[in-house]
Design a protein around this motif. Structure first.
Motif, PDB file in Angstrom:
ATOM      1  N   ALA A 154       0.834  -1.204   0.000  1.00  0.00           N
ATOM      2  CA  ALA A 154       0.000   0.000   0.000  1.00  0.00           C
ATOM      3  C   ALA A 154       0.869   1.254   0.000  1.00  0.00           C
ATOM      4  N   LYS A 155       0.438   2.231  -0.782  1.00  0.00           N
ATOM      5  CA  LYS A 155       1.106   3.537  -0.823  1.00  0.00           C
ATOM      6  C   LYS A 155       0.033   4.616  -0.861  1.00  0.00           C
ATOM      7  N   PHE A 156       0.309   5.715  -0.197  1.00  0.00           N
ATOM      8  CA  PHE A 156      -0.638   6.820  -0.129  1.00  0.00           C
ATOM      9  C   PHE A 156       0.008   8.076  -0.702  1.00  0.00           C
ATOM     10  N   ILE A 157      -0.671   8.694  -1.637  1.00  0.00           N
ATOM     11  CA  ILE A 157      -0.203   9.953  -2.217  1.00  0.00           C
ATOM     12  C   ILE A 157      -1.011  11.069  -1.583  1.00  0.00           C
ATOM     13  N   VAL A 158      -0.317  11.889  -0.787  1.00  0.00           N
ATOM     14  CA  VAL A 158      -0.988  12.904   0.039  1.00  0.00           C
ATOM     15  C   VAL A 158      -0.544  14.304  -0.387  1.00  0.00           C
ATOM     16  N   PRO A 159      -1.458  15.114  -0.906  1.00  0.00           N
ATOM     17  CA  PRO A 159      -1.109  16.509  -1.221  1.00  0.00           C
ATOM     18  C   PRO A 159      -1.161  17.371   0.038  1.00  0.00           C
ATOM     19  N   TYR A 160      -0.258  18.342   0.128  1.00  0.00           N
ATOM     20  CA  TYR A 160      -0.255  19.260   1.268  1.00  0.00           C
ATOM     21  C   TYR A 160       0.338  20.591   0.823  1.00  0.00           C
ATOM     22  N   ASP A 161       0.014  21.632   1.556  1.00  0.00           N
ATOM     23  CA  ASP A 161       0.426  22.984   1.180  1.00  0.00           C
ATOM     24  C   ASP A 161       1.678  23.420   1.934  1.00  0.00           C
ATOM     25  N   VAL A 162       2.533  24.150   1.232  1.00  0.00           N
ATOM     26  CA  VAL A 162       3.703  24.811   1.835  1.00  0.00           C
ATOM     27  C   VAL A 162       3.733  26.252   1.342  1.00  0.00           C
ATOM     28  N   ALA A 164       5.160  29.482  -0.441  1.00  0.00           N
ATOM     29  CA  ALA A 164       6.074  29.811  -1.537  1.00  0.00           C
ATOM     30  C   ALA A 164       7.208  30.675  -1.003  1.00  0.00           C
ATOM     31  N   SER A 165       8.174  30.957  -1.853  1.00  0.00           N
ATOM     32  CA  SER A 165       9.353  31.720  -1.423  1.00  0.00           C
ATOM     33  C   SER A 165       8.997  33.139  -0.980  1.00  0.00           C
ATOM     34  N   ASN A 166       7.858  33.656  -1.474  1.00  0.00           N
ATOM     35  CA  ASN A 166       7.453  35.004  -1.075  1.00  0.00           C
ATOM     36  C   ASN A 166       6.649  35.013   0.221  1.00  0.00           C
ATOM     37  N   TYR A 167       6.393  33.826   0.778  1.00  0.00           N
ATOM     38  CA  TYR A 167       5.652  33.667   2.020  1.00  0.00           C
ATOM     39  C   TYR A 167       4.247  34.283   1.953  1.00  0.00           C
ATOM     40  N   VAL A 168       3.747  34.399   0.731  1.00  0.00           N
ATOM     41  CA  VAL A 168       2.384  34.906   0.525  1.00  0.00           C
ATOM     42  C   VAL A 168       1.521  33.841  -0.126  1.00  0.00           C
ATOM     43  N   ASP A 169       2.053  33.244  -1.180  1.00  0.00           N
ATOM     44  CA  ASP A 169       1.309  32.223  -1.914  1.00  0.00           C
ATOM     45  C   ASP A 169       1.565  30.840  -1.329  1.00  0.00           C
ATOM     46  N   LEU A 170       0.625  29.953  -1.608  1.00  0.00           N
ATOM     47  CA  LEU A 170       0.749  28.557  -1.194  1.00  0.00           C
ATOM     48  C   LEU A 170       1.054  27.673  -2.393  1.00  0.00           C
ATOM     49  N   ILE A 171       1.913  26.706  -2.198  1.00  0.00           N
ATOM     50  CA  ILE A 171       2.260  25.724  -3.232  1.00  0.00           C
ATOM     51  C   ILE A 171       1.875  24.346  -2.708  1.00  0.00           C
ATOM     52  N   THR A 172       1.297  23.547  -3.577  1.00  0.00           N
ATOM     53  CA  THR A 172       0.907  22.200  -3.187  1.00  0.00           C
ATOM     54  C   THR A 172       2.029  21.211  -3.498  1.00  0.00           C
ATOM     55  N   GLU A 173       2.513  20.558  -2.460  1.00  0.00           N
ATOM     56  CA  GLU A 173       3.504  19.502  -2.618  1.00  0.00           C
ATOM     57  C   GLU A 173       2.813  18.140  -2.458  1.00  0.00           C
ATOM     58  N   GLN A 174       3.592  17.084  -2.606  1.00  0.00           N
ATOM     59  CA  GLN A 174       3.022  15.733  -2.557  1.00  0.00           C
ATOM     60  C   GLN A 174       3.909  14.820  -1.719  1.00  0.00           C
ATOM     61  N   ALA A 175       3.311  14.127  -0.783  1.00  0.00           N
ATOM     62  CA  ALA A 175       4.031  13.157   0.041  1.00  0.00           C
ATOM     63  C   ALA A 175       3.642  11.752  -0.391  1.00  0.00           C
ATOM     64  N   ASP A 176       4.646  10.909  -0.639  1.00  0.00           N
ATOM     65  CA  ASP A 176       4.419   9.507  -0.984  1.00  0.00           C
ATOM     66  C   ASP A 176       4.724   8.667   0.250  1.00  0.00           C
ATOM     67  N   ILE A 177       3.692   8.097   0.841  1.00  0.00           N
ATOM     68  CA  ILE A 177       3.822   7.371   2.107  1.00  0.00           C
ATOM     69  C   ILE A 177       3.516   5.897   1.869  1.00  0.00           C
ATOM     70  N   SER A 178       4.497   5.042   2.084  1.00  0.00           N
ATOM     71  CA  SER A 178       4.321   3.597   1.903  1.00  0.00           C
ATOM     72  C   SER A 178       4.098   2.927   3.255  1.00  0.00           C
ATOM     73  N   LEU A 179       3.278   1.915   3.243  1.00  0.00           N
ATOM     74  CA  LEU A 179       3.074   1.102   4.445  1.00  0.00           C
ATOM     75  C   LEU A 179       4.324   0.260   4.647  1.00  0.00           C
ATOM     76  N   LYS A 184       7.487  18.250   4.496  1.00  0.00           N
ATOM     77  CA  LYS A 184       8.492  19.291   4.685  1.00  0.00           C
ATOM     78  C   LYS A 184       7.794  20.638   4.854  1.00  0.00           C
ATOM     79  N   ASP A 185       7.790  21.143   6.083  1.00  0.00           N
ATOM     80  CA  ASP A 185       7.248  22.477   6.380  1.00  0.00           C
ATOM     81  C   ASP A 185       5.809  22.638   5.906  1.00  0.00           C
ATOM     82  N   ALA A 186       4.969  21.662   6.248  1.00  0.00           N
ATOM     83  CA  ALA A 186       3.567  21.716   5.838  1.00  0.00           C
ATOM     84  C   ALA A 186       2.823  22.823   6.574  1.00  0.00           C
ATOM     85  N   VAL A 187       1.993  23.558   5.826  1.00  0.00           N
ATOM     86  CA  VAL A 187       1.122  24.557   6.432  1.00  0.00           C
ATOM     87  C   VAL A 187      -0.019  23.815   7.131  1.00  0.00           C
TER      88      VAL A 187
END
Length: 278
Positions: A62-70, A72-87, A152-155
């Protein structure tokens, strides 16, 4: 006499309580993680046992693909990253078995991640009569986005829960196990706003009900994808055998025809040669 009778009743009462206590202990369910027996390092093997007998077995990767927000470099906008989590192997396991409902729970990385799978057995009326099937009816995945290995540094870091909705997966006739080597995806709606977690299962072999032999799956019910792939693999072989048979039959017919015509008297085309015949 009354004192003796009360003493006997008290002893009998203690015996009943002791029997009930022992019965409860025997009825307690055991869980085992046998992933170390798998030759596939990505596949886990879980077993739930009741009264010393296997009542649920599950093998899968099993693997879980989890989107999360961090930020951006301007600390104003949000960027969606992706975590791949395996059992991972060595996960903590819990579960219980019932006549119509069974459940498997798996925890890993210090309980930062938890997977719950609920199985239901149902009976349906068909033209052939009542038929029973079982299915995976609910999946719940709990994850902690403050865990630093995958995030990594999830909002809004913290615990989130992702659930399936109106799920009816792995449908299998009662008394059989479900087997599927192909990848299967299940979408889970997360409590993290507007995020959808994708669960990817592969190398699946599960049976949550009606296990006859201890630690042994019942007859397999293969998923349609595996059956189609098996047909695609065997179809060229079947066509090759048919083509080879056609060629052999053609050669045999040609050989027989050639032999029969060779034994016939050849009639000269030139009529002047008729006088030499006879």
């Amino acid at each position: 006499m009354d004192l003796r009778r009360r003493a006997l009743l008290g002893v009998d009462g203690l015996r009943v309580l002791l029997m009930l206590f022992l019965t409860r202990i025997m009825a307690e369910q055991e869980v085992e993680n046998l992933s170390g027996l798998s030759t596939n390092p990505e596949k886990d093997i879980f077993v739930v046992r009741e009264n010393g007998t296997t009542c649920l077995m599950a093998e899968f990767a099993a693997k879980f693909i989890v989107p999360y927000d961090v930020w951006a470099s301007n600390y104003v906008d949000l960027i969606t990253e992706q975590a791949d989590i395996s059992l991972t192997r060595g996960a903590e396991v819990k579960g219980h078995c019932g006549h119509d409902e069974s459940e498997l729970q798996v925890f890993w990385v210090d309980r930062a991640y938890a997977l719950k799978m609920l199985f239901l057995k149902e009976s349906h009326n068909t033209p052939k009569g009542p038929e029973a099937t079982w299915k995976l009816s609910k999946v719940q995945f709990v994850y902690d986005s403050s865990e630093k290995t995958h995030f990594k540094d999830a909002v809004s870091a913290g615990k989130h829960t992702a659930n399936s909705h109106h799920l009816s997966a792995l449908v299998t006739p009662a008394g059989k196990s479900y087997e599927c080597q192909a990848q299967q995806t299940i979408s889970l709606a997360s409590s993290d706003p507007q995020k959808t977690v994708t669960m990817i299962l592969s190398a699946v072999h599960i049976q949550p009900f009606d296990i006859i032999s201890d630690f042994v799956f019942s007859e397999e019910h293969k998923c349609p994808v595996d059956e189609r792939e098996q047909l695609e693999e065997t179809l060229p072989l079947i066509l090759g055998l048919i083509l080879g048979l056609v060629i052999v039959v053609t050669l045999v017919i040609y050989h027989i025809h050639h032999k029969m015509t060779a034994n016939q008297v050849q009639i000269p085309r030139d009529r002047s040669q008729y006088k030499h015949m006879g």
